[in-house]
Design an enzyme around this catalytic site. Sequence first.
Site, PDB file in Angstrom:
ATOM      1  N   TYR A   1       7.737  -5.726  -1.561  1.00  0.00           N
ATOM      2  CA  TYR A   1       8.648  -4.596  -1.809  1.00  0.00           C
ATOM      3  C   TYR A   1       8.955  -4.482  -3.304  1.00  0.00           C
ATOM      4  O   TYR A   1       8.758  -3.431  -3.906  1.00  0.00           O
ATOM      5  CB  TYR A   1       9.922  -4.811  -1.005  1.00  0.00           C
ATOM      6  CG  TYR A   1      10.925  -3.693  -1.090  1.00  0.00           C
ATOM      7  CD1 TYR A   1      10.733  -2.497  -0.399  1.00  0.00           C
ATOM      8  CD2 TYR A   1      12.092  -3.819  -1.848  1.00  0.00           C
ATOM      9  CE1 TYR A   1      11.668  -1.475  -0.453  1.00  0.00           C
ATOM     10  CE2 TYR A   1      13.029  -2.802  -1.916  1.00  0.00           C
ATOM     11  CZ  TYR A   1      12.818  -1.632  -1.214  1.00  0.00           C
ATOM     12  OH  TYR A   1      13.745  -0.619  -1.276  1.00  0.00           O
TER      13      TYR A   1
ATOM     14  N   LYS B   1       7.447  -1.588  -5.708  1.00  0.00           N
ATOM     15  CA  LYS B   1       8.319  -0.599  -6.352  1.00  0.00           C
ATOM     16  C   LYS B   1       8.183  -0.655  -7.878  1.00  0.00           C
ATOM     17  O   LYS B   1       8.256   0.370  -8.557  1.00  0.00           O
ATOM     18  CB  LYS B   1       9.774  -0.862  -5.958  1.00  0.00           C
ATOM     19  CG  LYS B   1      10.091  -0.513  -4.506  1.00  0.00           C
ATOM     20  CD  LYS B   1      10.182   0.982  -4.290  1.00  0.00           C
ATOM     21  CE  LYS B   1      10.672   1.328  -2.909  1.00  0.00           C
ATOM     22  NZ  LYS B   1      10.789   2.773  -2.675  1.00  0.00           N
TER      23      LYS B   1
ATOM     24  N   TYR C   1       1.421   8.331 -15.260  1.00  0.00           N
ATOM     25  CA  TYR C   1       1.051   9.727 -14.953  1.00  0.00           C
ATOM     26  C   TYR C   1       1.793  10.699 -15.875  1.00  0.00           C
ATOM     27  O   TYR C   1       1.255  11.742 -16.253  1.00  0.00           O
ATOM     28  CB  TYR C   1       1.333  10.070 -13.480  1.00  0.00           C
ATOM     29  CG  TYR C   1       0.155   9.819 -12.571  1.00  0.00           C
ATOM     30  CD1 TYR C   1      -0.185   8.525 -12.171  1.00  0.00           C
ATOM     31  CD2 TYR C   1      -0.643  10.870 -12.114  1.00  0.00           C
ATOM     32  CE1 TYR C   1      -1.266   8.287 -11.333  1.00  0.00           C
ATOM     33  CE2 TYR C   1      -1.723  10.639 -11.284  1.00  0.00           C
ATOM     34  CZ  TYR C   1      -2.033   9.354 -10.887  1.00  0.00           C
ATOM     35  OH  TYR C   1      -3.102   9.126 -10.066  1.00  0.00           O
TER      36      TYR C   1
ATOM     37  N   LYS D   1       0.843  -1.219   0.000  1.00  0.00           N
ATOM     38  CA  LYS D   1       0.000   0.000   0.000  1.00  0.00           C
ATOM     39  C   LYS D   1       0.864   1.250   0.000  1.00  0.00           C
ATOM     40  O   LYS D   1       0.559   2.234  -0.674  1.00  0.00           O
ATOM     41  CB  LYS D   1      -0.871   0.033   1.271  1.00  0.00           C
ATOM     42  CG  LYS D   1      -2.119  -0.793   1.211  1.00  0.00           C
ATOM     43  CD  LYS D   1      -2.930  -0.483   2.458  1.00  0.00           C
ATOM     44  CE  LYS D   1      -4.201  -1.271   2.522  1.00  0.00           C
ATOM     45  NZ  LYS D   1      -4.870  -1.107   3.826  1.00  0.00           N
TER      46      LYS D   1
HETATM   47  P1  NAD Z   1      14.310   3.883   5.818  1.00  0.00           P
HETATM   48  O1  NAD Z   1      13.488   2.725   6.246  1.00  0.00           O
HETATM   49  O2  NAD Z   1      15.418   4.354   6.721  1.00  0.00           O
HETATM   50  O3  NAD Z   1      13.432   5.147   5.457  1.00  0.00           O
HETATM   51  C1  NAD Z   1      12.113   5.060   4.979  1.00  0.00           C
HETATM   52  C2  NAD Z   1      11.302   6.157   5.639  1.00  0.00           C
HETATM   53  O4  NAD Z   1       9.951   6.105   5.155  1.00  0.00           O
HETATM   54  C3  NAD Z   1      11.239   6.014   7.161  1.00  0.00           C
HETATM   55  O5  NAD Z   1      11.496   7.249   7.766  1.00  0.00           O
HETATM   56  C4  NAD Z   1       9.805   5.544   7.406  1.00  0.00           C
HETATM   57  O6  NAD Z   1       9.328   5.883   8.683  1.00  0.00           O
HETATM   58  C5  NAD Z   1       9.072   6.226   6.264  1.00  0.00           C
HETATM   59  N1  NAD Z   1       7.801   5.568   5.914  1.00  0.00           N
HETATM   60  C6  NAD Z   1       7.585   4.240   5.718  1.00  0.00           C
HETATM   61  N2  NAD Z   1       6.291   4.021   5.393  1.00  0.00           N
HETATM   62  C7  NAD Z   1       5.682   5.246   5.373  1.00  0.00           C
HETATM   63  C8  NAD Z   1       4.355   5.673   5.110  1.00  0.00           C
HETATM   64  N3  NAD Z   1       3.376   4.809   4.812  1.00  0.00           N
HETATM   65  N4  NAD Z   1       4.081   7.004   5.194  1.00  0.00           N
HETATM   66  C9  NAD Z   1       5.063   7.898   5.514  1.00  0.00           C
HETATM   67  N5  NAD Z   1       6.330   7.543   5.790  1.00  0.00           N
HETATM   68  C10 NAD Z   1       6.639   6.225   5.704  1.00  0.00           C
HETATM   69  O7  NAD Z   1      14.934   3.474   4.388  1.00  0.00           O
HETATM   70  P2  NAD Z   1      15.991   4.234   3.466  1.00  0.00           P
HETATM   71  O8  NAD Z   1      17.168   3.341   3.300  1.00  0.00           O
HETATM   72  O9  NAD Z   1      16.191   5.619   3.930  1.00  0.00           O
HETATM   73  O10 NAD Z   1      15.223   4.220   2.077  1.00  0.00           O
HETATM   74  C11 NAD Z   1      14.615   5.385   1.547  1.00  0.00           C
HETATM   75  C12 NAD Z   1      14.001   5.067   0.201  1.00  0.00           C
HETATM   76  O11 NAD Z   1      15.035   4.652  -0.714  1.00  0.00           O
HETATM   77  C13 NAD Z   1      12.980   3.930   0.239  1.00  0.00           C
HETATM   78  O12 NAD Z   1      11.928   4.238  -0.650  1.00  0.00           O
HETATM   79  C14 NAD Z   1      13.755   2.733  -0.263  1.00  0.00           C
HETATM   80  O13 NAD Z   1      12.920   1.782  -0.868  1.00  0.00           O
HETATM   81  C15 NAD Z   1      14.711   3.386  -1.251  1.00  0.00           C
HETATM   82  N6  NAD Z   1      15.918   2.570  -1.420  1.00  0.00           N
HETATM   83  C16 NAD Z   1      16.873   2.537  -0.452  1.00  0.00           C
HETATM   84  C17 NAD Z   1      17.997   1.734  -0.617  1.00  0.00           C
HETATM   85  C18 NAD Z   1      19.079   1.673   0.412  1.00  0.00           C
HETATM   86  O14 NAD Z   1      20.001   0.863   0.264  1.00  0.00           O
HETATM   87  N7  NAD Z   1      19.069   2.480   1.431  1.00  0.00           N
HETATM   88  C19 NAD Z   1      18.121   0.942  -1.769  1.00  0.00           C
HETATM   89  C20 NAD Z   1      17.105   0.982  -2.717  1.00  0.00           C
HETATM   90  C21 NAD Z   1      16.016   1.815  -2.547  1.00  0.00           C
END
Ligand code: NAD
Length: 312
Positions: A146, A150, A160, A92
């Site tokens: 996940y 994505k 969009y 979601k």
């Molecule tokens: P993280 O888990 O530290 O940060 C994700 C943030 O989103 C958190 O602060 C969490 O509280 C918030 N969140 C989750 N669900 C939410 C919701 N429904 N509404 C509002 N806030 C919500 O992860 P990250 O490593 O900082 O990743 C950030 C983004 O980058 C993510 O979208 C992740 O999929 C993407 N990403 C990260 C990596 C990595 O290696 N760090 C790799 C690929 C993609």
Amino acid sequence: MIRKKILVTGGAGFVGSHLCERLLNEGNEVYCLDNYFTGQKQNVVHLLKNPYFEMIRHDVTEPIFLETDEIYNLACPASPVHYQYNPIKTMKTSVMGAINMLGLAKRINAKILQASTSEVYGDPLVHPQPESYWGHVNPIGERACYDEGKRSAETLFVNYHQQNNVDIKIIRIFNTYGPNMNPHDGRVVSNFIVQALQNQDITVYGEGNQTRSFQYVDDLVEGMIRLMNSRDGFYGPVNVGNPNEFTILELAQKVIELTGSKSKIIYRPLPSDDPMQRQPDISLAKKELDWYPKVNLDEGLIKTIEYFKGVI
Ligand code: NAD
Ligand code: UDP
């Protein structure tokens, strides 16, 4: 200088907190939106003294109305432990979160960047992975909430753009590490460092011969900002990651060496669908963004180890 209004969803998380700080330092007004599922206020609380920074407690699965010039959509738990905790909510967050943020971008005419992932390639059969590779994802496996979330978000972004002219950018982020990772995050770099600093056993899943390519967070933030400001008409998707590939066993040994830890390596079962190899092909990022990673693994790990020494 033009002070842009910028919304960062997931702004209190690991990557989001670094992005908020960098955008503020560049003189922008930043709205940090988060539901604090995996993020922490302490990652951004030091930014509150800047009058151009605001925190908004909100869940992206619900619509929100704000006026901004740009949106970075990062909200989504990124560690397998956390995204598998409530897989329906994860899906979601990716799908309804994308719809809500794209709807907002359309309404207010904002440019919007999606934080996508190397996980769209699944357990890849092509190595290294170029953006043209469609991937190898198990749609009903443990990682599907996940990966497919994505992938759907990427589809929605492109739809969009094509149907409603929304100005989009899609970045495919490869494994990233650095300060502000939650000590209980569950991803490999934070796990190994936290274990090593406490002289606890280092938990290698499987035989440790699976590979990942680790990128330091500053390099990622630079790539995100460059993509947001890339030429009109270019939206990617574009890989942003460090192509230096290591086995998980090599990472464990490096962390032990750099921390001077007495930890022993122990082996735990490999989770299902765990990708065996991963390395970005970054030719497109080099060409379109003039971007390449600058921080090598040793340098980045040393900075990250210093951070964790302060929090555990
Ligand atoms: P993280 O888990 O530290 O940060 C994700 C943030 O989103 C958190 O602060 C969490 O509280 C918030 N969140 C989750 N669900 C939410 C919701 N429904 N509404 C509002 N806030 C919500 O992860 P990250 O490593 O900082 O990743 C950030 C983004 O980058 C993510 O979208 C992740 O999929 C993407 N990403 C990260 C990596 C990595 O290696 N760090 C790799 C690929 C993609
Ligand atoms: N991993 C490990 N020990 C841990 C945590 C993770 O060996 O304590 C392995 C995991 O099985 C995977 C790799 O490290 O092969 C990277 O895992 P992570 O969760 O950091 O990222 P992802 O699998 O999503 O790339």
